[in-house]
Design a protein around this motif. Structure first.
Motif, mmCIF file in Angstrom:
data_model
loop_
_atom_site.group_PDB
_atom_site.id
_atom_site.type_symbol
_atom_site.label_atom_id
_atom_site.label_comp_id
_atom_site.label_asym_id
_atom_site.label_seq_id
_atom_site.Cartn_x
_atom_site.Cartn_y
_atom_site.Cartn_z
ATOM 1 N N UNK B 28 9.670 9.202 49.431
ATOM 2 C CA UNK B 28 10.144 7.770 49.146
ATOM 3 C C UNK B 28 11.725 7.819 49.460
ATOM 4 N N UNK B 29 12.054 6.836 50.309
ATOM 5 C CA UNK B 29 13.495 6.678 50.418
ATOM 6 C C UNK B 29 13.911 7.480 51.839
ATOM 7 N N UNK B 30 13.247 8.019 52.514
ATOM 8 C CA UNK B 30 13.407 8.585 53.673
ATOM 9 C C UNK B 30 13.527 7.472 54.914
ATOM 10 N N UNK B 31 12.761 6.498 54.695
ATOM 11 C CA UNK B 31 12.932 5.524 55.973
ATOM 12 C C UNK B 31 14.106 5.021 56.129
ATOM 13 N N UNK B 32 14.838 4.689 54.724
ATOM 14 C CA UNK B 32 16.228 3.866 54.948
ATOM 15 C C UNK B 32 17.415 4.574 54.773
ATOM 16 N N UNK B 33 18.370 4.264 55.427
ATOM 17 C CA UNK B 33 19.592 5.117 55.362
ATOM 18 C C UNK B 33 20.427 4.792 54.288
ATOM 19 N N UNK B 34 20.047 3.983 53.414
ATOM 20 C CA UNK B 34 21.051 3.611 52.218
ATOM 21 C C UNK B 34 20.153 3.988 50.789
ATOM 22 N N UNK B 35 21.022 4.419 49.773
ATOM 23 C CA UNK B 35 20.607 4.725 48.579
ATOM 24 C C UNK B 35 21.465 4.581 47.446
ATOM 25 N N UNK B 36 21.105 4.149 46.224
ATOM 26 C CA UNK B 36 21.727 3.733 45.163
ATOM 27 C C UNK B 36 21.397 4.634 44.149
ATOM 28 N N UNK B 37 22.430 5.402 43.831
ATOM 29 C CA UNK B 37 22.305 6.506 42.571
ATOM 30 C C UNK B 37 22.702 5.874 41.276
ATOM 31 N N UNK B 38 21.776 5.978 40.377
ATOM 32 C CA UNK B 38 21.920 5.042 38.994
ATOM 33 C C UNK B 38 21.556 6.294 37.871
ATOM 34 N N UNK B 39 22.544 5.842 36.863
ATOM 35 C CA UNK B 39 22.714 6.787 35.873
ATOM 36 C C UNK B 39 23.629 6.611 34.753
ATOM 37 N N UNK B 40 23.477 7.101 33.617
ATOM 38 C CA UNK B 40 24.541 6.636 32.724
ATOM 39 C C UNK B 40 25.904 7.520 32.931
ATOM 40 N N UNK B 41 26.889 7.400 32.140
ATOM 41 C CA UNK B 41 28.029 8.138 32.278
ATOM 42 C C UNK B 41 27.857 9.657 32.063
ATOM 43 N N UNK B 42 28.792 10.227 33.017
ATOM 44 C CA UNK B 42 28.619 11.774 32.786
ATOM 45 C C UNK B 42 27.322 12.234 32.898
ATOM 46 N N UNK B 43 26.466 11.905 33.973
ATOM 47 C CA UNK B 43 25.093 12.487 34.036
ATOM 48 C C UNK B 43 24.891 13.441 35.133
ATOM 49 N N UNK B 44 25.968 13.578 35.854
ATOM 50 C CA UNK B 44 26.094 14.244 37.266
ATOM 51 C C UNK B 44 26.295 13.654 38.790
ATOM 52 N N UNK B 45 26.377 12.314 38.504
ATOM 53 C CA UNK B 45 26.373 11.521 39.729
ATOM 54 C C UNK B 45 27.488 11.865 40.827
ATOM 55 N N UNK B 46 28.612 12.037 40.224
ATOM 56 C CA UNK B 46 29.713 12.422 40.947
ATOM 57 C C UNK B 46 29.581 13.766 41.638
ATOM 58 N N UNK B 47 29.075 14.645 40.929
ATOM 59 C CA UNK B 47 28.899 16.142 41.398
ATOM 60 C C UNK B 47 27.822 16.133 42.469
ATOM 61 N N UNK B 48 26.745 15.257 42.268
ATOM 62 C CA UNK B 48 25.625 15.114 43.261
ATOM 63 C C UNK B 48 26.255 14.470 44.483
ATOM 64 N N UNK B 49 26.955 13.732 44.540
ATOM 65 C CA UNK B 49 27.545 12.814 45.588
ATOM 66 C C UNK B 49 28.351 13.631 46.357
#
Lengths: 162, 295
Positions: B28-49
């Motif tokens: 899933x998601x490998x066809x397209x070069x755009x991705x939206x990361x969604x989650x509540x505050x302080x769930x690790x999004x910044x670290x992952x990015x």
């Protein structure tokens, strides 16, 4: 016209209005196919046949006629920077100018903001459709300009036109 | 894009890279070069990015533009425990001593030997500045990025309405499409890692949504059909440490089912668990299909 209505064209494009109203930022495949047929026919005959005009109106509703008028008036211009970065400018029916993007649906006009984004009852506005049609019919004017000018057009906002 | 995020999760978990199907449509998601990361505050999004940015620059040679409203002054807390592993990577990408300058923009003279790092951090303060940054990416032909990350788009969108959200989303997608076309034209390998420009945007979901927030989310989802969800996991199996747990999975609103490559027997992990201890330390675990369903 019922939203469940189907229409069949001589060119094997079978579609329903529901298929068109997928709320996405790019054209559904049926619409792409229709534009390809328009391009092919226009290349040969320098006009859009009645059945394809009918399909256009069925698919996009009232904005189709307005978009065709914009194309007839040569209202669509593509501005291209030396790097190849491009953006479309469309002169609306009121004389105001709007910016539209090449690869996904965005227009700086109020109708895009209201009907497409907020109310979700249109896939695109007449200016975006005019861009597609002018590309298909080869009637889009192309102007080479500075990188800064293209950046300015990319930044054009809705309130710039109120 | 989803592949970069999966790579970051794999690297973080320390799990050896399992045999993965070479079919680019198998996940899933490998066809397209755009991705939206969604989650509540302080769930690790910044670290992952942040990790995705370092890996993309160090291991794939991508030039990265990392945009955030909040300056990143030091390594994100969840990544501190990995400082030793990140060291070699950070040297490769020019983030010296893992200390980020936190300046508004960085120029060549900020770095030893005037060598521009492969990751450029920019901190536009307003929605107008953000639009300006993205719209003018094409102007400096020597520094065009092949990965654009916007961390915390909601911080810009909070007071700016649906039209701004559409404008910046469309600008990101349009800019990436233009750069991809340009890279493909000059690249000898059109399918190579540097032949396209990818975009990853993160959005913090509020604890309760109103019509306006939901409307903005619907708008941005038009432009980013591929999503990476960091969802709070209320299931706590035995042995799991105290703290917060999140489940990470990908979805794509394309109507196209990912192909099942049964021939190669793809072992690529489809879901992950992110666990935060009280200390802020983050652990990432891949979930096998047998235990991912226990949510």
């Amino acid at each position: 016209m019922s939203t469940d209505m189907f229409i069949s064209l001589p060119y094997n494009i079978i579609l329903s209005r529901e298929q068109v109203l997928e709320m996405d930022a790019v054209l559904p495949s049926a619409a792409e196919e229709l534009l390809r047929e328009i391009q092919k026919q226009y290349l040969e005959t320098k006009q859009i046949p009645d059945d394809l005009l009918l399909a256009l109106k069925f698919m996009f509703g009232p904005i189709a006629v307005h978009a065709l008028d914009l194309v007839d008036q040569h209202s669509v211009t593509q501005f291209v920077a030396p790097s190849g970065r491009a953006v479309y400018q469309v002169i609306g029916s009121s004389g105001r100018v709007y910016s539209c993007f090449s690869s996904c649906h965005y227009c700086s006009c109020p109708a895009f903001s209201f009907s497409v984004l907020r109310k979700n009852d249109s896939l695109l506005c007449k200016h975006i459709l005019a861009v597609y049609l002018s590309q298909a019919t080869g009637t889009c004017q192309e102007v080479t300009t500075s990188a800064g000018h293209v950046t300015g057009l990319l930044l054009a906002k809705e309130e710039d036109n109120t | 894009m989803a592949g970069l995020l999966r790579g970051a999760l794999r690297w973080y978990s320390g799990v050896e890279h399992a045999e993965v199907s070479t079919d680019s449509l198998s996940l899933i998601g490998d066809r397209l070069p755009y991705c939206l990361v969604l989650g509540e505050h302080a769930c690790g999004k910044t670290s992952l990015l942040f990790l995705a940015a370092i890996l993309a620059a160090a291991e794939e040679g991508k030039r990265v533009l990392f945009i955030s409203r909040s300056p990143i002054q030091t390594l994100p807390a969840p990544l501190v425990g990995l400082r030793a592993r990140l060291g070699p990577l950070s040297l490769k990408v020019g983030i010296f001593s893992l200390g980020l300058h936190g300046k508004q923009t960085l120029t060549q003279s900020d770095f030893p030997g005037n060598k521009m790092p492969k990751i450029q951090f920019l901190y536009p303060r307003s929605s107008d500045e953000l639009l300006q940054v993205v719209a003018s990416v094409h102007e400096n032909e020597k520094l065009v990025p092949s990965l654009i990350i916007v961390d915390g788009l909601n911080e810009y969108a909070a007071t700016s309405g649906h039209h701004f959200v559409a404008h910046v989303s469309a600008l990101l997608v349009d800019t990436a499409a233009f750069l991809t076309e340009r890279f493909s034209a000059i690249s000898k390998n059109p399918e190579g890692v540097n032949s396209k420009c990818s975009v990853i945007v993160s959005l913090t979901l509020p604890s309760c949504t109103d019509d306006e927030t939901e409307g903005s989310l619907n708008v941005i989802e038009r432009y980013f059909p591929v999503r990476c969800w960091l969802e709070k996991d209320t299931y706590s199996p035995e042995g799991v440490v105290e703290g917060q747990n999140f489940r990470v999975y990908f979805s794509e609103e394309s109507g196209i089912e990912p192909q099942q490559d049964s021939a190669s027997g793809s072992q690529e992990t489809k879901e992950w668990k992110v666990m935060f201890r009280e200390s802020g330390e983050m652990t990432v675990l891949p979930l096998s299909p047998s235990n991912s369903g226990t949510m």
